[in-house]
Design a protein around this motif. Structure first.
Motif, mmCIF file in Angstrom:
data_model
loop_
_atom_site.group_PDB
_atom_site.id
_atom_site.type_symbol
_atom_site.label_atom_id
_atom_site.label_comp_id
_atom_site.label_asym_id
_atom_site.label_seq_id
_atom_site.Cartn_x
_atom_site.Cartn_y
_atom_site.Cartn_z
ATOM 1 N N MET A 197 -12.664 34.475 -16.956
ATOM 2 C CA MET A 197 -13.778 33.646 -16.495
ATOM 3 C C MET A 197 -15.094 34.409 -16.401
ATOM 4 O O MET A 197 -16.170 33.853 -16.656
ATOM 5 N N TYR A 198 -15.018 35.671 -16.050
ATOM 6 C CA TYR A 198 -16.235 36.385 -15.720
ATOM 7 C C TYR A 198 -15.997 37.869 -15.984
ATOM 8 O O TYR A 198 -14.909 38.399 -15.733
ATOM 9 N N LEU A 241 -6.613 38.068 -11.385
ATOM 10 C CA LEU A 241 -5.256 38.408 -11.821
ATOM 11 C C LEU A 241 -5.091 39.917 -11.690
ATOM 12 O O LEU A 241 -5.935 40.686 -12.170
ATOM 13 N N ARG A 242 -4.043 40.343 -11.030
ATOM 14 C CA ARG A 242 -3.822 41.776 -10.801
ATOM 15 C C ARG A 242 -2.627 42.266 -11.619
ATOM 16 O O ARG A 242 -1.741 41.484 -11.974
ATOM 17 N N VAL A 255 -8.177 35.270 -24.105
ATOM 18 C CA VAL A 255 -7.457 36.539 -23.933
ATOM 19 C C VAL A 255 -6.012 36.307 -24.346
ATOM 20 O O VAL A 255 -5.304 35.510 -23.712
ATOM 21 N N LEU A 256 -5.612 36.991 -25.384
ATOM 22 C CA LEU A 256 -4.258 36.794 -25.912
ATOM 23 C C LEU A 256 -3.314 37.853 -25.345
ATOM 24 O O LEU A 256 -3.686 39.020 -25.194
ATOM 25 N N ALA A 275 -8.835 43.497 -16.903
ATOM 26 C CA ALA A 275 -10.277 43.734 -16.707
ATOM 27 C C ALA A 275 -11.000 42.421 -16.488
ATOM 28 O O ALA A 275 -10.606 41.358 -16.992
ATOM 29 N N GLY A 276 -12.118 42.496 -15.762
ATOM 30 C CA GLY A 276 -12.883 41.294 -15.462
ATOM 31 C C GLY A 276 -12.185 40.433 -14.440
ATOM 32 O O GLY A 276 -11.311 40.885 -13.696
ATOM 33 N N TYR A 277 -12.546 39.157 -14.425
ATOM 34 C CA TYR A 277 -11.953 38.199 -13.489
ATOM 35 C C TYR A 277 -11.126 37.209 -14.304
ATOM 36 O O TYR A 277 -11.678 36.335 -14.980
ATOM 37 N N GLN A 278 -9.830 37.387 -14.223
ATOM 38 C CA GLN A 278 -8.934 36.528 -14.998
ATOM 39 C C GLN A 278 -8.088 35.684 -14.056
ATOM 40 O O GLN A 278 -7.759 36.113 -12.944
#
Length: 858
Positions: free
Chosen positions: A193-194, A238-239, A181-182, A251-254
Motif C-alpha cells: 500500500m505504501y 505485514l511482518r 507484489v508476487l 518492505a514498506g507497508y504491506q
C-alpha cells in the motif's frame, strides 16, 4: 541407535530446562527432568521435532505449502454481493479489433474519460501507462488528465530496470505506483500500500484511488512506524513470520489480501459500450471507475489463489491487472467503510505454542494407542480437526499455520511409533529393562572403552537366575509371577551401581554389566548384596514369598584374555548353571567350564549323527529266576560304539539325549530292536514260559503323547507277545507327577505289558501312592544289594523292600548281584529274581544266544 539419539537429545534439552524445572514443577533438577522425559518419550519427541521444524520453517521451508493451504481456504470463502462502489471499464479483444490497434490512442482514452466525467464519478483511475504519447488526441488527453478526480499509474524502479513514469503534467498526489507484489510461486497474495525512502513517499495506485474516494468523508491517511491508519481504521504492516510467511520481503507497508471471487470483484463494461453510451449512468455516479485492459494480448495478467482451482494451463485462468487493482481498492474501502476484517495473525509465540500443542497430540496418540487401526484413525481425526480449526479461523479472517502443526503431529507420531517399535525390539515389555540384544550392544561398548593398557580393569557380567520360579507361576498364576519379576527387577536395580546396565534376558533370568572392575572380590561383593536383597521376603497376594538365586560371574579380563560381549554373557550363563549344579549361590567362570560346555555340544552333535547312522547296539544282561536258577529273561541296555572315540559310556550320552529330546527317537529304536531280537529268540528257543525282555523308559519317553501308539505299532511289526515285554520306569519318574504316572501305567497295563519300578529305594516313594501303581515288579537298587554283606542294616532294607513288594502282590528283582553270598541271602529272603555280574555282564546278542543254547543254571 534411536534410543541413544533420544537420550542425547534429552541431555541437551535438560541442560536448557534445568533452571526452570528446579524452581517449578520438578524440584530435583537435572535428574528429575531427564527421568521424567525418558519416562514419557513422546514429550521428548515432541520437543525435538518442534525444534527441527522451527528451524526449517524459519528458513522458509514450509512457506510454499502454507501458501497452498491459504489459496485453498481463499477459494472456499463465499461473498454474498458484488463490490458496488467500483466500475471497471475494460479494454477487450473486441475493442482492440474495433479500434484496429493494440494500444488505444490518446483520443480514444480522452473520449472515454470525457464520457465518464459527464456522470460525476468520484474517482477515475487510469490503469494504462501514458509515458509515451499515442496520437492523435494528445492535447485532449492532457486536458482530461487535469481533472482532480483522475488518478494515473506509474511503475517504481530505476530507469535501467524499466521504470515506467506517469505523464509529467499530472500532479504527484494523483499518481500511484503499480502495487503488485508476487510471492516466490508468482501468485499475488500481498498488497503493497505504501512505501518510502529517505527523500520521497510512494502511494499505491489503489491507495490513491481509495483516499481520493474517501476525501469527502475526511478520512485521511496517517503513517506510523508499525501501521497505516485511514480515519479510525488501522492497517497493520505485514511482518516476517506472519501466518505461513517466514522468508518474504516485507518492505514498506504491506497487507494480506482477502480476495473476492473473480466474478464478484466489480461490475464491468467494455470500452466500446462507454464510447457508445451503452451503460447505466448510476454505475458511474459517485463510484470509482477503473479503466484498463483485460485483453489477453496485453499480457497484463497475474496469478491469484483462484488460478490454482482450475486444472490445465494456469495462465489461462489469471486475473487481469485492472481487476486486481479493483480487488485491492475494494479491500481498502471494505475495511474502512464496512469494517471488514483484514487478515490477522497470531504472535509468533502463539504460533509456536500452537505447533507444540499438535506435536504433543501426535506424540500422545502414538504413545497410548497400540493398534494400527486405532492409531491411524486417531491421527486422521486429529488432522481433520486441525484443518477444521484453521478453516473456521480463516472464516474469521485469521491465518493460522496448518502445515507446520500438521507436520508436527505426523512427524512426532512417526518418531514415537519408531521409538516404540525400537523399544519393543530392544526392551522387555514387562519390566522395561533392556533385552538381550540391547544389553549385548551396551556391554560391547563398555568392554571396548576399557583401556587395553590397564589390564587391572575389566568388565564383568553377572547372570542371575531365580530358583524355583516355576513353582510361583504354578501356585499363584502367571499374573502373580509377572508382578514378582517386576519387584525383583526393582530390587536388583537398586543394588546396581549407576550407569551399569541391567537387562532381562529370559523368563526368570537377569544380567548385570559392571564396568571398570578391579578384582573379582568387588564383583562378588555386589553379587552378595543383590542376593541378600532378593533373599528378603517379597509380598505377593498378601503372602510373603522367599526367593533364592543362582549367580554366574564372568569377567572380560581374566589372566589377560579379551573377549566379546556375547562370549562374556555365554560364560556367565555357563557359570550360573555350574552354580546350580553344585548347589552354590554363585560361581566365577573358569576356562575349564567352557571346555566342558564345548565338549558337551560336540557330544550332542555326534549323538545326532549316531542316531542317523545307527551307531548304537544293544547288549543284553540276563535276569535269573532264583528259584530255578535258570534265565527268566534279559534287560536290553544300549551301548554306543563311536567310530573315533570307541566305547562311550551311557552315563555320558544318556543325560544329553534326555535334555535335548534325542532320547525319543533313540528310545523308539531301542524298543523296536529289543522286541525284534526277543521274538527271534522265542522262535528259536521254545520254553514253557517265554523269555521276557526288559526295556527302560526315560522320563521324556514316559510323558511322550505318542508312546502308546508307538508301542502298539512296534509290537505289531515285530509280532512279539505283549506279555513278554517288560517296561521299566524309575521310582523318581513315577513320583514326579503321581496322577499322570498312574494314568499312563494303567493305559500300558491294558496292553497286557509287564511293568516294573526300577532302582526302588533310591527315590522318595509314598506308600499311599505305591499301592495304586499297577506294576508287577520291584527292582531293588544295586546299592542296597552290594552292601548286604557289610552289616545288618542294608540287609534289613532289602528284606523290607522284598516284604513290601510281596504284600503289594509284586515280584522282586535284585540288581547288582555279584557274589554267591549275596545270591544265597536273597534266596533266603524270598527274592524271586536276580541280575548282576555274578550271573553275567551285559553281552552282545550273539553271546546271549550262545548262553541260551548252553542253558546254564545257578
Amino acid at each position: 541407535m534411536i534410543h541413544i539419539v533420544l537420550t542425547s537429545c534429552c541431555d541437551a534439552l535438560v541442560i536448557s530446562l534445568k533452571t526452570i524445572y528446579q524452581s517449578t514443577c520438578l524440584p530435583h533438577g537435572y535428574l528429575s527432568v531427564r527421568k521424567y522425559l525418558l519416562k514419557y518419550p513422546f514429550l521428548l519427541a515432541s520437543i525435538s521435532v518442534m525444534g527441527l521444524l522451527l528451524i526449517f520453517r524459519q528458513i522458509g521451508g514450509l512457506d510454499t505449502w502454507e501458501m497452498v493451504i491459504y489459496d485453498y481456504l481463499t477459494r472456499r470463502q463465499s461473498h454474498t454481493s458484488q463490490e458496488s462502489r467500483i466500475l471497471v471499464v475494460e479494454i477487450t479483444e473486441q475493442d482492440i479489433r474495433t479500434q484496429q490497434r493494440a494500444i488505444m490512442s490518446d483520443q480514444v482514452i480522452a473520449e472515454t474519460l470525457a464520457s465518464l466525467q459527464m456522470h460525476n464519478p468520484a474517482v477515475v483511475g487510469l490503469d494504462i501507462f501514458r509515458d509515451i504519447p499515442q496520437p492523435p488526441g494528445n492535447t485532449e488527453l492532457r486536458e482530461q488528465l487535469k481533472f482532480s478526480n483522475v488518478v494515473v499509474i506509474n511503475e517504481l524502479g530505476d530507469l535501467a530496470e524499466g521504470m515506467v513514469p506517469a505523464p509529467d503534467y499530472v500532479l504527484s498526489e494523483r499518481v500511484g505506483f503499480n502495487d503488485f507484489v508476487l510471492d516466490p510461486d508468482d501468485i499475488l497474495r500481498r498488497h503493497l500500500m505504501y512505501a518510502f525512502d529517505e527523500e520521497e513517499t510512494f502511494y499505491s495506485f489503489s491507495l490513491r484511488l481509495s483516499l481520493k474516494y474517501l476525501e469527502k468523508q475526511k478520512k485521511n491517511l496517517k503513517v506510523t512506524p508499525s501501521f497505516l491508519q485511514i480515519g479510525e481504521t488501522v492497517f497493520p504492516r505485514l511482518r516476517p513470520g506472519a501466518g505461513g510467511y517466514q522468508s518474504i520481503d516485507t518492505a514498506g507497508y504491506q497487507v494480506l489480501l482477502r480476495y473476492r471471487s473473480p466474478d464478484q470483484i466489480a461490475h464491468r463494461v467494455s470500452l466500446t459500450e462507454v464510447l457508445n453510451g451503452q451503460f447505466d449512468p448510476a454505475s458511474v455516479e459517485n463510484k470509482i471507475v477503473l479503466i484498463g485492459t483485460t485483453a489477453r494480448t496485453s499480457k497484463d495478467y497475474f496469478s491469484t489463489p483462484y488460478s490454482a482451482s482450475v486444472e490445465g494451463n494456469r495462465a489461462e485462468h489469471k486475473l487481469a491487472g485492472v481487476l486486481v487493482h479493483a480487488q485491492l481498492t475494494s479491500q481498502i474501502l471494505s475495511t474502512v467503510l464496512d469494517q471488514s476484517q483484514l487478515i490477522w495473525f497470531w504472535p509468533e509465540w502463539m504460533e509456536i505454542a500452537w505447533m507444540m500443542s499438535w506435536a504433543l497430540i501426535g506424540g500422545t496418540i502414538a504413545w497410548w494407542l497400540k493398534h494400527p487401526m486405532e492409531l491411524g484413525s486417531a491421527v486422521g481425526i486429529a488432522l481433520t480437526s486441525l484443518f477444521g480449526v484453521c478453516w473456521m479461523l480463516f472464516v474469521l479472517a485469521g491465518w493460522v499455520p496448518f502445515v507446520a502443526p500438521a507436520l508436527s503431529l505426523v512427524i512426532t507420531a512417526g518418531c514415537v511409533m519408531t521409538y516404540r517399535a525400537f523399544h519393543v525390539t530392544h526392551y522387555d515389555a514387562l519390566t522395561g529393562l533392556p533385552n538381550r540384544s540391547l544389553f549385548l550392544q551396551q556391554a560391547q561398548r563398555t568392554i571396548t572403552t576399557i583401556p587395553k593398557k590397564t589390564p587391572a580393569l575389566s568388565a564383568a557380567i553377572l547372570f542371575l537366575d531365580l530358583n524355583r520360579f516355576k513353582v510361583i507361576n504354578e501356585s499363584f498364576g502367571h499374573q502373580a509371577g509377572d508382578q514378582l519379576l517386576i519387584k525383583v527387577a526393582r530390587r536388583i536395580k537398586a543394588c546396581v551401581p549407576p550407569n551399569n546396565p541391567l537387562a532381562r534376558v529370559g523368563g526368570n533370568e537377569f544380567v548385570v554389566l559392571l564396568s571398570r572392575i578391579k578384582d573379582a572380590e568387588t564383583v562378588a561383593a555386589i553379587a552378595d548384596e543383590m542376593q541378600a536383597a532378593l533373599n528378603e521376603p517379597i509380598c505377593l497376594n498378601n503372602q510373603e514369598i522367599f526367593m533364592t538365586t543362582s549367580v554366574g560371574i564372568a569377567m572380560s579380563a581374566i589372566e589377560g584374555r579379551e573377549i566379546q560381549a556375547d562370549t562374556l554373557l555365554r560364560d556367565a550363563h555357563t557359570a550360573m548353571y555350574r552354580a546350580k549344579a553344585l548347589g552354590k549361590s554363585r560361581q566365577l567362570f573358569a576356562n575349564s567350564m567352557h571346555t566342558v560346555a564345548v565338549s558337551r555340544l560336540q557330544l550332542e552333535s555326534e549323538l545326532r549323527q549316531a542316531i542317523k547312522h545307527r551307531e548304537f547296539v544293544l547288549n543284553y544282561q540276563p535276569i535269573v529266576s532264583l528259584k530255578t536258577g535258570r534265565i527268566k529273561g534279559f534287560e536290553a541296555l544300549v551301548r554306543w560304539q563311536h567310530p573315533k572315540r570307541g566305547f562311550v559310556s551311557p552315563g555320558q550320552f544318556i543325560p544329553v539325549a534326555e535334555e535335548t529330546g534325542l532320547i525319543i527317537p533313540m528310545g523308539r529304536w531301542i524298543l523296536e530292536e529289543a522286541c525284534r531280537q526277543m521274538h527271534g529268540w522265542h522262535q528259536k528257543f521254545s520254553q514253557s514260559q517265554p523269555l521276557v525282555i526288559g526295556v527302560n523308559l526315560s522320563s521324556r519317553q514316559f510323558t511322550h503323547p505318542k508312546l502308546i501308539d508307538e508301542i502298539e505299532q512296534i509290537l505289531v511289526e515285530t509280532q512279539l507277545d505283549h506279555r513278554t515285554l517288560k517296561l521299566e520306569i524309575t521310582e523318581s519318574m513315577a513320583m514326579s507327577d503321581v496322577e499322570s504316572a498312574i494314568d499312563m501305567l494303567l493305559r500300558l497295563k491294558k496292553m497286557n505289558l509287564t511293568l516294573s519300578i526300577d532302582d526302588f529305594g533310591t527315590g522318595y516313594s509314598s506308600l499311599s501312592y505305591l499301592h495304586r501303581f499297577p506294576t508287577d515288579i520291584l527292582k531293588v537298587d544295586r546299592s542296597f544289594v552290594s552292601r548286604m554283606e557289610n552289616g545288618d542294616e542294608d540287609a534289613e532294607i532289602v528284606k523290607t523292600i522284598i516284604s513290601l513288594g510281596h504284600n503289594l502282590g509284586m515280584g522282586i528283582v535284585a540288581e547288582g548281584v555279584e557274589t554267591e553270598s549275596q545270591l544265597e541271602t536273597l534266596r533266603l529272603l524270598g527274592c524271586e529274581y536276580g541280575q548282576g555280574y555274578f550271573f553275567a555282564k551285559p553281552m552282545a546278542a550273539k553271546d546271549a544266544e550262545q548262553m541260551l543254547e548252553r542253558s546254564p543254571t545257578w
